[in-house]
Design an enzyme around this catalytic site. Structure first.
Site, PDB file in Angstrom:
ATOM      1  N   ASP A 138      67.037  48.273  52.276  1.00 44.91           N
ATOM      2  CA  ASP A 138      65.809  49.043  52.335  1.00 44.91           C
ATOM      3  C   ASP A 138      66.014  50.101  53.437  1.00 44.91           C
ATOM      4  O   ASP A 138      66.910  49.977  54.271  1.00 44.91           O
ATOM      5  CB  ASP A 138      64.662  48.085  52.678  1.00 44.91           C
ATOM      6  CG  ASP A 138      63.393  48.815  53.033  1.00 44.91           C
ATOM      7  OD1 ASP A 138      62.895  49.567  52.185  1.00 44.91           O
ATOM      8  OD2 ASP A 138      62.899  48.637  54.166  1.00 44.91           O
ATOM      9  N   ASP A 140      63.081  52.346  55.201  1.00 45.40           N
ATOM     10  CA  ASP A 140      62.053  52.466  56.249  1.00 45.40           C
ATOM     11  C   ASP A 140      61.753  51.114  56.896  1.00 45.40           C
ATOM     12  O   ASP A 140      61.441  50.139  56.197  1.00 45.40           O
ATOM     13  CB  ASP A 140      60.781  53.060  55.638  1.00 45.40           C
ATOM     14  CG  ASP A 140      61.015  54.491  55.202  1.00 45.40           C
ATOM     15  OD1 ASP A 140      61.358  55.309  56.068  1.00 45.40           O
ATOM     16  OD2 ASP A 140      60.889  54.784  53.990  1.00 45.40           O
ATOM     17  N   ASP A 294      62.505  44.767  55.546  1.00 49.15           N
ATOM     18  CA  ASP A 294      61.619  44.429  56.668  1.00 49.15           C
ATOM     19  C   ASP A 294      60.265  43.909  56.232  1.00 49.15           C
ATOM     20  O   ASP A 294      59.427  43.636  57.080  1.00 49.15           O
ATOM     21  CB  ASP A 294      61.422  45.662  57.561  1.00 49.15           C
ATOM     22  CG  ASP A 294      60.644  46.764  56.857  1.00 49.15           C
ATOM     23  OD1 ASP A 294      61.057  47.148  55.742  1.00 49.15           O
ATOM     24  OD2 ASP A 294      59.627  47.230  57.395  1.00 49.15           O
TER      25      ASP A 294
HETATM   26 MG   LIG Z   1      60.788  48.905  54.627  1.00 51.53          MG
END
Ligand SMILES: [Mg+2]
Length: 345
Positions: A138, A140, A294
């Protein structure tokens, strides 16, 4: 011994006290990405398991007034198929009863596993390193410190309307992969209003991005180290690539063999479509890779795609949310990936 069974018991609770010591909390976070939920899940074992001391991580106290402990990352599961990641902790104290297993995690394990005293639990030791052929990542909150920047662009767009942007709401929209503007307007926003706000935020975005978004410390070196080790890399982001210029300027974009963005898929995470598309482009199997993210939707998407789920703690999610969504591993940040992953033979 790779796995053993025990029954949930009240135990001695010694590790529960231990995990609340500030140096222990910090060491568990640094070593395992686990911000321990207070208390332990205690298991009563039929016999003392032969744990591989050579694979243990040792927690050493800063002074002489506390004991050290040996730790192993474990996967714990119930007969009903619910599982979670935790750390088996063995305080190094004289006379410690080895037929007790004390396990800590970022979540309250009894609730997470839906178990009560006497229930049977299987404990499997996780390998010291994860063997992979590739990693899907991923962007961001995983490689880039950009969560705050999204909030800033939203705040600039919302301010003329007298609306304020709560950073917790930004994190929630990322964690659940739901539309931020619909959340802010209480789900009652007219689509024209939502579109206008989104367009206004995008107008501010290039300046906000260039001022605020950065590659997390250590991530550039970590990505290069993974590539040098022969581990193949791909990006899978739910965004339209709004922050990819930051990776490009850092000279990192070329490390990724393929990039999947929202434009490539019909279904958002936690649907696994984007992850499976990256896998197909890499011509790898789900068992060969892990997805690193995240947020809870990242973990759910990885599990739905049949791949391992590695959660990092620098973005929108936290250890509790990521564990609850099925993270196989937790890391303080993506910079730690080279220490966890090695190329499978
Ligand atoms: Mg993310």
């Amino acid at each position: 011994m790779d796995s053993f069974e025990g029954r949930v018991s009240r135990g001695q609770g010694r590790a529960g006290v231990f995990t609340r010591l500030p140096w222990v909390t910090q060491a568990l976070l640094d070593s395992f990405g686990i911000d321990p939920w207070p208390g332990t899940l205690n298991l009563r074992l039929g016999e003392e398991p032969r744990l591989p001391a050579g694979e243990a991580r040792q927690l050493r106290p800063p002074g002489r007034d506390a004991c050290a402990a040996l730790c192993w990352v474990v996967r714990i599961g119930t007969a009903q198929g619910i599982d979670a990641t935790g750390v088996l902790l063995r305080p190094q104290v004289p006379g410690y009863d080895g037929r007790v297993a004390e396990i800590i995690a970022a979540v309250p394990l009894r609730e997470q596993l839906a178990v009560v005293e006497g229930d049977r639990i299987r404990v499997s030791l996780s390998p010291a390193t994860e063997t992979v052929r590739g990693l899907l990542l991923d962007v961001d909150g995983t490689l880039l410190d950009s969560v705050g920047a999204y909030g800033e662009a939203a705040a600039r767009a919302a301010a003329p309307l007298g609306l304020s942007v709560d950073p917790a709401m930004v994190r929630r929209s990322l964690n659940e992969n739901t539309d931020f503007w619909a959340l802010l307007l209480g789900g009652h926003g007219e689509s024209s209003r939502v579109q206008a706000l989104r367009a206004e935020a995008m107008r501010h975005w290039p300046e906000v991005r260039d001022r605020h978004v950065q590659v997390f410390d250590g991530v550039a070196a970590a990505l290069r180290e993974l590539r040098q080790a022969g581990i193949r890399l791909a990006l899978v982001t739910a965004s339209h690539g709004e922050t990819l210029p930051v990776l490009e300027r850092a000279g990192l974009l070329g490390l990724f063999e393929t990039i999947v963005t929202a434009a490539d898929v019909g279904q958002r995470k936690p649907h696994p479509e984007g992850l499976l598309l990256a896998l197909e482009r890499l011509q790898l199997c789900a068992g060969d890779v892990a997805y690193v993210g995240d947020t809870p939707v990242d973990m759910l998407a990885a599990r739905a795609a049949g791949m391992r789920a590695f959660g990092v703690l620098q973005g929108a999610g936290d250890g509790r949310l990521l564990t609850g969504a099925g993270a196989d591993r937790l890391l303080p940040g993506a910079a730690r990936l080279p220490g966890l992953c090695r190329l499978s033979a």
